[in-house]
Design a protein around this motif. Structure first.
Motif, short mmCIF file in Angstrom:
data_model
loop_
_atom_site.label_atom_id
_atom_site.label_comp_id
_atom_site.label_asym_id
_atom_site.label_seq_id
_atom_site.Cartn_x
_atom_site.Cartn_y
_atom_site.Cartn_z
N LYS A 172 0.83 -1.20 0.00
CA LYS A 172 0.00 0.00 0.00
C LYS A 172 0.87 1.25 0.00
CE LYS A 172 -3.92 -2.11 2.47
NZ LYS A 172 -4.80 -2.01 3.67
N PRO A 173 0.44 2.31 -0.69
CA PRO A 173 1.20 3.57 -0.66
C PRO A 173 1.29 4.12 0.76
CG PRO A 173 -0.43 3.58 -2.43
CD PRO A 173 -0.73 2.39 -1.59
N PHE A 174 2.42 4.77 1.06
CA PHE A 174 2.60 5.40 2.36
C PHE A 174 3.37 6.70 2.19
CE2 PHE A 174 6.11 2.56 1.57
CZ PHE A 174 7.24 3.23 2.00
N GLU A 175 3.18 7.61 3.14
CA GLU A 175 3.81 8.93 3.06
C GLU A 175 5.05 8.98 3.94
OE1 GLU A 175 0.32 8.80 3.30
OE2 GLU A 175 0.30 9.13 1.13
N VAL A 176 6.06 9.69 3.45
CA VAL A 176 7.28 9.95 4.22
C VAL A 176 7.55 11.45 4.18
CG1 VAL A 176 9.76 9.56 4.39
CG2 VAL A 176 8.27 7.68 3.70
N LYS A 177 7.67 12.05 5.36
CA LYS A 177 7.98 13.47 5.45
C LYS A 177 9.47 13.64 5.71
CE LYS A 177 3.38 14.80 7.06
NZ LYS A 177 2.58 15.46 8.13
N LEU A 178 10.11 14.50 4.92
CA LEU A 178 11.54 14.71 5.04
C LEU A 178 11.84 16.21 5.14
CD1 LEU A 178 11.09 12.51 2.39
CD2 LEU A 178 13.41 12.02 3.10
N THR A 179 13.00 16.51 5.65
CA THR A 179 13.50 17.88 5.68
C THR A 179 14.75 17.95 4.82
OG1 THR A 179 12.67 18.22 7.93
CG2 THR A 179 14.34 19.75 7.14
N ARG A 180 14.72 18.80 3.81
CA ARG A 180 15.88 18.93 2.92
C ARG A 180 17.10 19.39 3.72
NH1 ARG A 180 11.57 21.21 -0.07
NH2 ARG A 180 11.10 20.13 -2.04
N ALA A 181 18.28 18.98 3.26
CA ALA A 181 19.51 19.32 3.98
C ALA A 181 20.65 19.48 3.00
CB ALA A 181 19.84 18.24 5.00
N VAL A 182 21.68 20.18 3.46
CA VAL A 182 22.94 20.18 2.72
C VAL A 182 23.62 18.86 3.03
CG1 VAL A 182 25.20 21.26 2.46
CG2 VAL A 182 23.17 22.68 2.81
N ILE A 183 23.80 18.04 2.01
CA ILE A 183 24.31 16.69 2.20
C ILE A 183 25.83 16.71 2.20
CG2 ILE A 183 24.23 14.31 1.38
CD1 ILE A 183 21.50 15.47 2.15
N LYS A 184 26.41 16.34 3.31
CA LYS A 184 27.86 16.19 3.40
C LYS A 184 28.14 14.71 3.61
CE LYS A 184 28.76 20.79 5.27
NZ LYS A 184 29.38 21.58 6.37
N VAL A 185 28.55 14.07 2.56
CA VAL A 185 28.70 12.62 2.60
C VAL A 185 30.13 12.26 2.99
CG1 VAL A 185 28.59 10.50 1.26
CG2 VAL A 185 26.95 12.32 0.83
N ARG A 186 30.26 11.50 4.07
CA ARG A 186 31.55 10.92 4.44
C ARG A 186 31.60 9.56 3.76
NH1 ARG A 186 33.41 8.22 9.30
NH2 ARG A 186 31.34 8.46 10.18
N SER A 187 32.39 9.46 2.71
CA SER A 187 32.28 8.30 1.83
C SER A 187 32.87 7.03 2.43
CB SER A 187 32.95 8.59 0.48
OG SER A 187 34.35 8.67 0.62
N VAL A 188 33.75 7.14 3.42
CA VAL A 188 34.40 5.96 3.98
C VAL A 188 34.18 5.92 5.49
CG1 VAL A 188 36.59 4.74 4.30
CG2 VAL A 188 36.14 5.95 2.17
N LYS A 189 33.69 4.78 5.99
CA LYS A 189 33.49 4.57 7.41
C LYS A 189 34.11 3.24 7.79
CE LYS A 189 28.99 6.88 7.14
NZ LYS A 189 27.54 6.74 7.38
N SER A 190 34.62 3.15 9.02
CA SER A 190 35.24 1.89 9.44
C SER A 190 35.09 1.72 10.94
CB SER A 190 36.73 1.88 9.07
OG SER A 190 37.43 2.90 9.75
#
Length: 428
Positions: A172-190
């Motif tokens: 079934k369809p469902f709603e998701v509410k989001l807040t836009r953001a400046v995306i700072k991606v840390r590409s590597v995690k360990s």
């Protein structure tokens, strides 16, 4: 031959394999081809008819730009005409900072489809998953919208709200509410797992990802105090990125041999990348996790390590994007993103439209932990005998163990179990 649904991919984040530089390129012998005069006359006639008869006035600039977009959109899903804003977004995304929801999207049969969310972004935090269909954006149906129009609607000022209507696996369809953001991606995690095993995740391949992986491997070894017992490299839901970064990451795990090669029509599309003798991973047992959200550069890494038998691949089939895009700058801050080559694994495999099949298929699953039915053990009983060999008592645990990363991730737990099994059979 496997046939996958055709996906048209554009970046709210970078997810398309791009060549390492912005270049000018000209196919061989293109200058000798005669101009198709009849077709050009037809084009001019159509343009004149539209200007004269269309219900509203339309400028030459609009018609010509639409014609250019049409030329690119009908070549393949990844070639595109980039207007100034889209060109800037593409450049920003390779640096690891950009605005949006942190979601890689495409189109399938006219519907907007999630390719993969990026870790630690509004999309991943909200629980959006690969394969979700986006039916509405702020109440407006996405059916019939072009990919660019849909992307524009999802972009916006950081802090502003947006509501997406999604459907998952035919439910079934469902709603998701989001807040836009400046995306700072840390590409590597360990992080270090129990027993001296390391966990290394790459969320996407940015310009500096190769260097960051090298630092992460050094830190894991230092934190462990000795050579790692094994390593899990997690490429799940990694939509790709910069070709050179994929090569540098792979090189950390190989001492020699071909990593990837590309073939195309233009001179600088014929590339071959080989490993150098250094091995930052010290040859430790390696399991690579992939899934349907692992695309492009992720598939280069996985394919090379599989062909060299350096790693065991675990998970589900990858996305299947085996083409290289070159960004060709134009005037007025515009550019063409043009598919100029196909890439091949060291054994000559093309991943295009097929993807990489893991050595061990492990589907995503929810982990539930049951309580032990026996509340006490022999060592808990008053007056129990001691161990005849002098071993310490092992009473029941008073407190449950702290939650570990692998406890809630079935695929990761299976990868860790495989590494432990490999060490046992090798006598380590």
């Amino acid at each position: 031959m496997l046939h996958r649904p055709r996906l048209t991919t554009l970046a709210l984040c970078l997810g398309l394999l791009s060549s390492p530089a912005l270049v000018q390129a000209t196919p061989e012998h293109a200058e000798h081809a005669p101009l198709p005069l009849d077709d050009l006359r037809t084009f001019a006639e159509v343009m004149d008819r539209i200007k004269a008869a269309y219900v509203e006035p339309v400028s030459d600039k609009t018609l010509l730009e639409n014609a250019i977009k049409g030329m690119l959109s009908n070549l393949d899903p990844h070639s595109a005409y980039l207007e100034p804003e889209a060109f800037r977004d593409l450049q920003e995304s390779t640096s690891g900072e950009f605005g949006g929801l942190g979601i890689e999207v495409g189109t399938e049969d006219g519907f907007l489809k999630v390719v993969s969310p990026i870790d630690d972004t509004p999309a991943s935090t909200a629980g959006i998953q690969p394969g979700d269909l986006i039916l509405k954006i702020d109440g407006q149906p996405t059916k019939g919208l072009s990919l660019m129009e849909a992307v524009d609607k999802m972009r916006g000022k950081a802090g502003s709200k947006i509501e997406l209507t999604l459907i998952r696996d035919g439910g079934k369809p469902f709603e998701v509410k989001l807040t836009r953001a400046v995306i700072k991606v840390r590409s590597v995690k360990s992080q270090l797992l129990d027993g001296g095993y390391g966990y290394l995740r790459i969320t996407q391949f940015q310009v500096n990802s190769g260097e960051e992986v090298g630092k992460a491997l050094n830190k894991l070894r230092k934190d462990n105090g000795k050579k790692l017992s094994g390593l899990v490299l997690d490429l799940r839901n990694n939509p790709g990125g910069v070709l050179q970064a994929a090569v540098e990451v792979t090189d950390h795990f190989l001492k020699e041999g071909l990593i990837v090669y590309t073939e195309g029509r233009i001179a600088n599309s014929e590339l071959r990348f080989n490993a150098d003798p250094a091995d930052a991973s010290e040859g430790v047992p390696l399991v690579v996790l992939i899934n349907g959200g692992s695309a492009s550069a992720s598939e280069i890494v996985a394919g090379a390590l599989q062909d060299h038998k350096r790693a065991v691949l675990m998970g589900t089939d990858s996305f299947g994007k085996g083409s290289v895009q070159t960004v060709l700058p134009l005037n007025n801050d515009r550019a063409l993103k043009l598919t100029t080559a196909l890439y091949f694994t060291p054994n000559g495999r093309s991943i295009q439209a097929q993807g990489i099949t893991p050595d061990i298929e492990v589907a995503r699953a929810k982990v539930t932990r049951e309580q032990d039915e026996v509340g006490i053990k022999e060592a808990d009983l008053q007056g129990h005998l001691g161990n005849g060999n002098g071993g310490a008592d092992k009473p029941s645990k008073a407190k449950p163990a702290e939650s570990r990363l692998q406890d809630d991730d079935y695929q990761l737990s299976q990868a860790l179990n495989l590494l432990k099994g490999l060490n046992i059979t090798r006598g380590n």
